[in-house]
Design an enzyme around this catalytic site. Sequence first.
Site, PDB file in Angstrom:
ATOM      1  N   SER A 114       6.640   4.177   7.871  1.00 28.10           N
ATOM      2  CA  SER A 114       5.268   3.901   8.316  1.00 28.10           C
ATOM      3  C   SER A 114       5.226   3.845   9.839  1.00 28.10           C
ATOM      4  CB  SER A 114       4.856   2.542   7.735  1.00 28.10           C
ATOM      5  OG  SER A 114       3.741   1.998   8.416  1.00 28.10           O
ATOM      6  N   TYR A 158       4.573  -6.247   5.713  1.00 26.91           N
ATOM      7  CA  TYR A 158       4.662  -4.781   5.608  1.00 26.91           C
ATOM      8  C   TYR A 158       5.499  -4.225   6.759  1.00 26.91           C
ATOM      9  CZ  TYR A 158       2.793   0.000   4.889  1.00 26.91           C
ATOM     10  OH  TYR A 158       2.646   1.342   4.647  1.00 26.91           O
TER      11      TYR A 158
HETATM   12  P1  NAP Z   1      -1.069   3.923  -2.927  1.00 26.18           P
HETATM   13  O1  NAP Z   1      -2.237   4.839  -2.906  1.00 26.18           O
HETATM   14  O2  NAP Z   1      -1.309   2.466  -3.023  1.00 26.18           O
HETATM   15  O3  NAP Z   1       0.053   4.366  -3.993  1.00 26.18           O
HETATM   16  C1  NAP Z   1       1.247   3.649  -4.150  1.00 26.18           C
HETATM   17  C2  NAP Z   1       1.728   3.789  -5.570  1.00 26.18           C
HETATM   18  O4  NAP Z   1       2.889   2.966  -5.787  1.00 26.18           O
HETATM   19  C3  NAP Z   1       0.679   3.356  -6.581  1.00 26.18           C
HETATM   20  O5  NAP Z   1       0.657   4.260  -7.665  1.00 26.18           O
HETATM   21  C4  NAP Z   1       1.195   1.991  -6.985  1.00 26.18           C
HETATM   22  O6  NAP Z   1       0.726   1.529  -8.227  1.00 26.18           O
HETATM   23  C5  NAP Z   1       2.694   2.253  -7.005  1.00 26.18           C
HETATM   24  N1  NAP Z   1       3.473   1.008  -7.075  1.00 26.18           N
HETATM   25  C6  NAP Z   1       3.208  -0.156  -6.434  1.00 26.18           C
HETATM   26  N2  NAP Z   1       4.142  -1.074  -6.766  1.00 26.18           N
HETATM   27  C7  NAP Z   1       4.988  -0.470  -7.635  1.00 26.18           C
HETATM   28  C8  NAP Z   1       6.141  -0.892  -8.334  1.00 26.18           C
HETATM   29  N3  NAP Z   1       6.632  -2.140  -8.220  1.00 26.18           N
HETATM   30  N4  NAP Z   1       6.769  -0.019  -9.155  1.00 26.18           N
HETATM   31  C9  NAP Z   1       6.286   1.247  -9.287  1.00 26.18           C
HETATM   32  N5  NAP Z   1       5.206   1.698  -8.668  1.00 26.18           N
HETATM   33  C10 NAP Z   1       4.552   0.866  -7.830  1.00 26.18           C
HETATM   34  O7  NAP Z   1      -0.281   4.163  -1.595  1.00 26.18           O
HETATM   35  P2  NAP Z   1      -0.211   5.439  -0.634  1.00 26.18           P
HETATM   36  O8  NAP Z   1      -1.185   5.208   0.456  1.00 26.18           O
HETATM   37  O9  NAP Z   1      -0.196   6.715  -1.399  1.00 26.18           O
HETATM   38  O10 NAP Z   1       1.211   5.119  -0.046  1.00 26.18           O
HETATM   39  C11 NAP Z   1       2.431   5.608  -0.587  1.00 26.18           C
HETATM   40  C12 NAP Z   1       3.551   5.146   0.330  1.00 26.18           C
HETATM   41  O11 NAP Z   1       3.277   5.567   1.671  1.00 26.18           O
HETATM   42  C13 NAP Z   1       3.688   3.623   0.414  1.00 26.18           C
HETATM   43  O12 NAP Z   1       5.044   3.296   0.545  1.00 26.18           O
HETATM   44  C14 NAP Z   1       2.928   3.266   1.692  1.00 26.18           C
HETATM   45  O13 NAP Z   1       3.357   2.083   2.257  1.00 26.18           O
HETATM   46  C15 NAP Z   1       3.298   4.451   2.535  1.00 26.18           C
HETATM   47  N6  NAP Z   1       2.373   4.728   3.657  1.00 26.18           N
HETATM   48  C16 NAP Z   1       1.035   4.899   3.466  1.00 26.18           C
HETATM   49  C17 NAP Z   1       0.232   5.234   4.552  1.00 26.18           C
HETATM   50  C18 NAP Z   1      -1.240   5.453   4.463  1.00 26.18           C
HETATM   51  O14 NAP Z   1      -1.885   5.552   5.515  1.00 26.18           O
HETATM   52  N7  NAP Z   1      -1.825   5.553   3.285  1.00 26.18           N
HETATM   53  C19 NAP Z   1       0.800   5.365   5.806  1.00 26.18           C
HETATM   54  C20 NAP Z   1       2.173   5.152   5.950  1.00 26.18           C
HETATM   55  C21 NAP Z   1       2.949   4.853   4.872  1.00 26.18           C
HETATM   56  P3  NAP Z   1      -0.624   0.587  -8.208  1.00 26.18           P
HETATM   57  O15 NAP Z   1      -1.765   1.525  -8.094  1.00 26.18           O
HETATM   58  O16 NAP Z   1      -0.577  -0.166  -9.475  1.00 26.18           O
HETATM   59  O17 NAP Z   1      -0.494  -0.331  -6.997  1.00 26.18           O
HETATM   60  C1  GCO Z   2      -2.596  -0.984   8.082  1.00 21.47           C
HETATM   61  C2  GCO Z   2      -2.303   0.271   7.312  1.00 21.47           C
HETATM   62  C3  GCO Z   2      -0.973   0.869   7.696  1.00 21.47           C
HETATM   63  C4  GCO Z   2      -0.801   2.200   7.028  1.00 21.47           C
HETATM   64  C5  GCO Z   2       0.422   2.957   7.364  1.00 21.47           C
HETATM   65  C6  GCO Z   2       0.512   3.341   8.788  1.00 21.47           C
HETATM   66  O1  GCO Z   2      -3.148  -1.898   7.500  1.00 21.47           O
HETATM   67  O2  GCO Z   2      -2.320  -0.991   9.292  1.00 21.47           O
HETATM   68  O3  GCO Z   2      -2.422   0.117   5.957  1.00 21.47           O
HETATM   69  O4  GCO Z   2       0.058  -0.010   7.614  1.00 21.47           O
HETATM   70  O5  GCO Z   2      -0.955   2.146   5.663  1.00 21.47           O
HETATM   71  O6  GCO Z   2       1.591   2.411   6.836  1.00 21.47           O
HETATM   72  O7  GCO Z   2       1.576   4.202   8.983  1.00 21.47           O
END
Ligand code: NAP
Ligand code: GCO
Length: 262
Positions: free
Chosen positions: A147, A160
């Site tokens: 992230s 986080y």
């Molecule tokens: P999301 O839409 O919340 O999807 C995450 C998935 O992981 C969901 O299907 C969730 O299920 C599942 N999950 C949560 N806890 C779990 C567990 N204990 N066992 C198995 N599955 C589990 O998140 P996303 O935005 O696609 O993010 C995916 C990854 O990228 C995460 O690691 C997040 O931190 C990272 N990330 C996201 C962003 C962003 O801007 N979106 C940026 C940087 C990094 P539920 O729906 O039940 O929670």
């Molecule tokens: C926040 C966001 C972030 C992003 C992501 C950024 O609240 O600042 O959710 O943490 O999800 O991980 O890279």
Amino acid sequence: MSMLNSFSLQGKVALVTGASYGIGFAIAKGFAMAGATICFNDIKQELVDKGLENYKEEGINAFGYVCDVTNEDQVDEMIAKIEQEVGVIDILVNNAGIIKRIPMIEMSADDFRQVIDVDLNAPFIVSKAVIPSMIKKGHGKIINICSMMSELGRETVSAYAAAKGGLKMLTKNIASEYGEYNIQCNGIGPGYIATPQTAPLREEGNPFNNFIISKTPAARWGTTDDLIGPAVFLASEASDFVNGHILYVDGGILAYIGKQPK
Ligand code: NAP
Ligand code: GCO
């Protein structure tokens, strides 16, 4: 042989955790387009069913498993099943993750622990479960979804940021410890990507929305498809000498000091 062959994932088995939708789903879709067989898990049966439908709509025949990645027994059981039903995992993406946006002094220790458990302990548990077979097979790719918060802090995301900073170091350590077995472990650090996880930040009227756009040289939120090319690269032979690296896919946020006041 075409240069593009080194990016092919033909014949590879990939496991993407938490990939019914969102970033994990897009990455898995990209892997399938590059020729891989897709396995994914999610925490509930309804999500796995929804995921299977989503993959089917894209013409992908994926294998879905119910598994909580924080539970070592469930993870071991899932990995054994995948090896039996699909084959040894060549590519693991530790994608499942959660966030709790709570000011640190109001956050309970239980909430803090839960975020660390899903975002840091689980990648340890799942990686630990796949590495022995990767060693036997003579190669393996692990991609940890890090992230911006692997590098930066901000209000309300202490757990986080602690977890994602830790995940960056776990990535470097897996690369250090298992690189000699032809295992590459790298991270992808997505910038601000439009998914359900960031939906509250993009709600109409939330000033955070414009804040992020102004902090991003690309001047937009990322899409889940923005992560496909980098993920395929890190999963393929094209990156065989890239190890312990975090590839930030952030539209330039980390390079930018921010808009100058007029
Ligand atoms: P999301 O839409 O919340 O999807 C995450 C998935 O992981 C969901 O299907 C969730 O299920 C599942 N999950 C949560 N806890 C779990 C567990 N204990 N066992 C198995 N599955 C589990 O998140 P996303 O935005 O696609 O993010 C995916 C990854 O990228 C995460 O690691 C997040 O931190 C990272 N990330 C996201 C962003 C962003 O801007 N979106 C940026 C940087 C990094 P539920 O729906 O039940 O929670
Ligand atoms: C926040 C966001 C972030 C992003 C992501 C950024 O609240 O600042 O959710 O943490 O999800 O991980 O890279």
